[in-house]
Motif scaffolding. Structure first.
Motif, PDB file in Angstrom:
ATOM      1  N   ASP A 169      -0.483  28.216  12.255  1.00  0.00           N
ATOM      2  CA  ASP A 169       0.704  29.054  12.122  1.00  0.00           C
ATOM      3  C   ASP A 169       1.853  28.261  11.497  1.00  0.00           C
ATOM      4  OD1 ASP A 169       1.699  31.798  13.137  1.00  0.00           O
ATOM      5  OD2 ASP A 169       3.281  30.413  13.751  1.00  0.00           O
ATOM      6  N   THR A 170       2.057  27.039  11.994  1.00  0.00           N
ATOM      7  CA  THR A 170       3.149  26.199  11.483  1.00  0.00           C
ATOM      8  C   THR A 170       2.905  25.850  10.012  1.00  0.00           C
ATOM      9  OG1 THR A 170       3.318  25.241  13.693  1.00  0.00           O
ATOM     10  CG2 THR A 170       4.424  24.064  11.920  1.00  0.00           C
ATOM     11  N   ALA A 171       1.682  25.399   9.705  1.00  0.00           N
ATOM     12  CA  ALA A 171       1.386  24.978   8.336  1.00  0.00           C
ATOM     13  C   ALA A 171       1.490  26.150   7.370  1.00  0.00           C
ATOM     14  CB  ALA A 171      -0.014  24.362   8.278  1.00  0.00           C
ATOM     15  N   SER A 172       0.991  27.303   7.771  1.00  0.00           N
ATOM     16  CA  SER A 172       1.005  28.454   6.858  1.00  0.00           C
ATOM     17  C   SER A 172       2.438  28.924   6.642  1.00  0.00           C
ATOM     18  CB  SER A 172       0.147  29.591   7.413  1.00  0.00           C
ATOM     19  OG  SER A 172       0.690  30.098   8.596  1.00  0.00           O
ATOM     20  N   ARG A 173       3.220  28.866   7.673  1.00  0.00           N
ATOM     21  CA  ARG A 173       4.611  29.291   7.529  1.00  0.00           C
ATOM     22  C   ARG A 173       5.367  28.386   6.556  1.00  0.00           C
ATOM     23  NH1 ARG A 173       9.272  30.516  12.050  1.00  0.00           N
ATOM     24  NH2 ARG A 173      10.965  30.000  10.643  1.00  0.00           N
ATOM     25  N   LEU A 196      13.831  25.857   6.519  1.00  0.00           N
ATOM     26  CA  LEU A 196      12.724  26.533   7.208  1.00  0.00           C
ATOM     27  C   LEU A 196      13.227  27.519   8.254  1.00  0.00           C
ATOM     28  CD1 LEU A 196      10.589  23.336   7.575  1.00  0.00           C
ATOM     29  CD2 LEU A 196      10.001  25.302   6.162  1.00  0.00           C
ATOM     30  N   ALA A 197      14.407  27.283   8.761  1.00  0.00           N
ATOM     31  CA  ALA A 197      14.959  28.182   9.774  1.00  0.00           C
ATOM     32  C   ALA A 197      15.414  29.490   9.159  1.00  0.00           C
ATOM     33  CB  ALA A 197      16.139  27.516  10.470  1.00  0.00           C
ATOM     34  N   LEU A 198      15.579  29.499   7.847  1.00  0.00           N
ATOM     35  CA  LEU A 198      16.079  30.710   7.196  1.00  0.00           C
ATOM     36  C   LEU A 198      14.960  31.662   6.807  1.00  0.00           C
ATOM     37  CD1 LEU A 198      18.657  28.957   4.863  1.00  0.00           C
ATOM     38  CD2 LEU A 198      19.054  30.017   7.088  1.00  0.00           C
ATOM     39  N   PHE A 199      13.711  31.237   7.019  1.00  0.00           N
ATOM     40  CA  PHE A 199      12.560  32.012   6.557  1.00  0.00           C
ATOM     41  C   PHE A 199      12.361  33.288   7.355  1.00  0.00           C
ATOM     42  CE2 PHE A 199       8.853  32.938   4.396  1.00  0.00           C
ATOM     43  CZ  PHE A 199       7.710  32.894   5.170  1.00  0.00           C
ATOM     44  N   GLY A 200      12.976  33.373   8.486  1.00  0.00           N
ATOM     45  CA  GLY A 200      12.739  34.543   9.332  1.00  0.00           C
ATOM     46  C   GLY A 200      11.735  34.161  10.396  1.00  0.00           C
ATOM     47  N   GLY A 201      10.740  34.993  10.644  1.00  0.00           N
ATOM     48  CA  GLY A 201       9.766  34.654  11.687  1.00  0.00           C
ATOM     49  C   GLY A 201      10.392  34.931  13.030  1.00  0.00           C
ATOM     50  N   SER A 202       9.837  35.886  13.732  1.00  0.00           N
ATOM     51  CA  SER A 202      10.477  36.271  14.982  1.00  0.00           C
ATOM     52  C   SER A 202      10.054  35.339  16.089  1.00  0.00           C
ATOM     53  CB  SER A 202      10.095  37.696  15.339  1.00  0.00           C
ATOM     54  OG  SER A 202       8.704  37.777  15.431  1.00  0.00           O
ATOM     55  N   SER A 203      10.787  35.349  17.110  1.00  0.00           N
ATOM     56  CA  SER A 203      10.509  34.478  18.238  1.00  0.00           C
ATOM     57  C   SER A 203      10.637  35.333  19.499  1.00  0.00           C
ATOM     58  CB  SER A 203      11.557  33.376  18.231  1.00  0.00           C
ATOM     59  OG  SER A 203      11.295  32.444  19.199  1.00  0.00           O
ATOM     60  N   PRO A 204       9.730  35.349  20.433  1.00  0.00           N
ATOM     61  CA  PRO A 204       8.512  34.553  20.513  1.00  0.00           C
ATOM     62  C   PRO A 204       7.451  35.017  19.512  1.00  0.00           C
ATOM     63  CG  PRO A 204       8.612  36.081  22.350  1.00  0.00           C
ATOM     64  CD  PRO A 204       9.896  36.218  21.613  1.00  0.00           C
ATOM     65  N   ARG A 205       6.531  34.124  19.244  1.00  0.00           N
ATOM     66  CA  ARG A 205       5.536  34.373  18.206  1.00  0.00           C
ATOM     67  C   ARG A 205       4.154  34.165  18.802  1.00  0.00           C
ATOM     68  NH1 ARG A 205       6.041  34.180  12.417  1.00  0.00           N
ATOM     69  NH2 ARG A 205       4.483  32.899  11.366  1.00  0.00           N
ATOM     70  N   GLU A 206       3.321  35.191  18.739  1.00  0.00           N
ATOM     71  CA  GLU A 206       1.929  35.065  19.166  1.00  0.00           C
ATOM     72  C   GLU A 206       1.155  34.544  17.962  1.00  0.00           C
ATOM     73  OE1 GLU A 206       0.255  35.843  22.158  1.00  0.00           O
ATOM     74  OE2 GLU A 206      -1.689  35.373  21.260  1.00  0.00           O
ATOM     75  N   CYS A 207       0.615  33.335  18.065  1.00  0.00           N
ATOM     76  CA  CYS A 207      -0.077  32.750  16.924  1.00  0.00           C
ATOM     77  C   CYS A 207      -1.439  33.414  16.772  1.00  0.00           C
ATOM     78  CB  CYS A 207      -0.227  31.247  17.117  1.00  0.00           C
ATOM     79  SG  CYS A 207       1.356  30.436  17.345  1.00  0.00           S
ATOM     80  N   LYS A 208      -1.736  33.871  15.565  1.00  0.00           N
ATOM     81  CA  LYS A 208      -2.997  34.580  15.317  1.00  0.00           C
ATOM     82  C   LYS A 208      -3.830  33.819  14.310  1.00  0.00           C
ATOM     83  CE  LYS A 208      -1.992  39.081  16.890  1.00  0.00           C
ATOM     84  NZ  LYS A 208      -0.546  39.194  16.975  1.00  0.00           N
TER      85      LYS A 208
END
Ligand code: MGP
Ligand code: SAH
Length: 254
Positions: free
Chosen positions: A67-71, A239-251
């Motif tokens: 999840d981290t790497a792909s983001r 990287l903080a500006l990319f969006g991505g909601s929190s909490p995040r269920e990693c899939k």
């Protein structure tokens, strides 16, 4: 992949306080819960992955590392395909390679550092299992000494938290990391890149995390895998500006 995993069991020997894995590794009692998660740590565990004691309780579950790497890669690619992000990522403390392997799958260049020669060799072995070892530059050394000589697009850190007991504190004090405080890790990382990503204990205070780098935008992501809260990933700067909601269920993506 595709093969059915055989159910394996382990038994703790009360006299020695150890258990022996089916692979013949002798591990201290208390690590059973990590051994049971082996296929969550590495989906290809059965293909020759090796993990040492510190690695067992420190490795990032593969789904979170993916999840981290792909983001990170998608931010630079502006897309969702698994093209390499044309970026260089430094993994400041690569351990047995959980994150570095995923960075190598998603990003063009990876520099993986660890202060332990033994664990760096395990990271190399594990990267070979995943077929990405030739795309990682492994460096044995102390990140604090190397940081002034490094430049990268992104620096990732998952430092030691002081062992599985980290969870005993109701709130994990960021100044209580062993060897170096979180502030020292961030200050050194800033020499490498303003784009910093840290994997931190789930009992951290998000406000304290933001205060480590007050000049930068910060996003705190709570990482769940199959409903279990495993850790916090904090993204600073671009990287903080990319969006991505929190909490995040990693899939699982692949
Ligand atoms: P955990 O809380 O020790 O295990 O670590 P678990 O299985 O969630 O325990 P449970 O009893 O609540 O079910 C959770 C995850 O945090 C581990 O799988 C590692 O990815 C990470 N982690 C744990 N420790 C002790 C460390 C550490 O010292 N350093 C780093 N970088 N990661 C750690
Ligand atoms: N993300 C890794 C786990 C990291 S565990 C994985 O998924 O496998 C933390 C690692 O930091 C340990 O391997 C430890 O040896 C390393 N470490 C501790 N201090 C360090 C330092 N000053 N410089 C580089 N590595 C360090």
């Amino acid at each position: 992949m595709g093969k059915r995993k055989r159910k394996q069991s382990i038994q703790v020997d009360r006299n020695s306080g150890t258990f022996v894995t089916p692979q013949g590794q002798v591990l201290p009692a208390g690590l059973e819960k990590y051994w049971r998660q082996r296929h969550n740590f590495f989906w290809r565990f059965d293909e020759g992955i090796i993990i040492d004691v510190e690695g067992w309780y420190s490795v990032t579950p593969e789904i979170i590392a993916e999840d981290t790497a792909s983001r990170i890669a998608q931010l630079y690619n502006q897309g969702s395909s698994k093209d390499f992000g044309r970026i260089c990522v430094v993994d400041a403390c690569c351990g047995v390679g959980g994150n570095a392997i995923k960075f190598a799958e998603w990003c063009e260049r990876v520099i993986a550092i660890d202060i332990s020669a033994e664990r760096l060799e395990l990271a190399r072995n594990n990267a070979e299992v995943y077929g990405v070892a030739d795309r990682i530059e492994f460096i044995l050394g102390d990140f604090f000494q190397l940081a002034p000589m490094l430049k990268a697009d992104v620096v990732f850190m998952s430092p030691p938290w002081g062992g599985p007991e980290y969870i005993d504190a109701p709130v994990f004090d960021l100044s209580s990391l062993p060897f170096r405080t979180s502030q020292e890790w961030i200050d050194s990382a800033r020499l490498v890149s303003k784009n910093i990503v840290c994997f931190m204990p789930r009992n951290c205070d998000p406000v304290q995390l933001a205060e480590l780098y007050p000049e930068a935008p910060c996003e705190v992501e709570l990482n769940y895998t199959t409903g279990f809260f495993k850790g916090i990933t904090v993204y600073y700067s671009d990287l903080a500006l990319f969006g991505g909601s929190s909490p995040r269920e990693c899939k699982r993506l692949s």
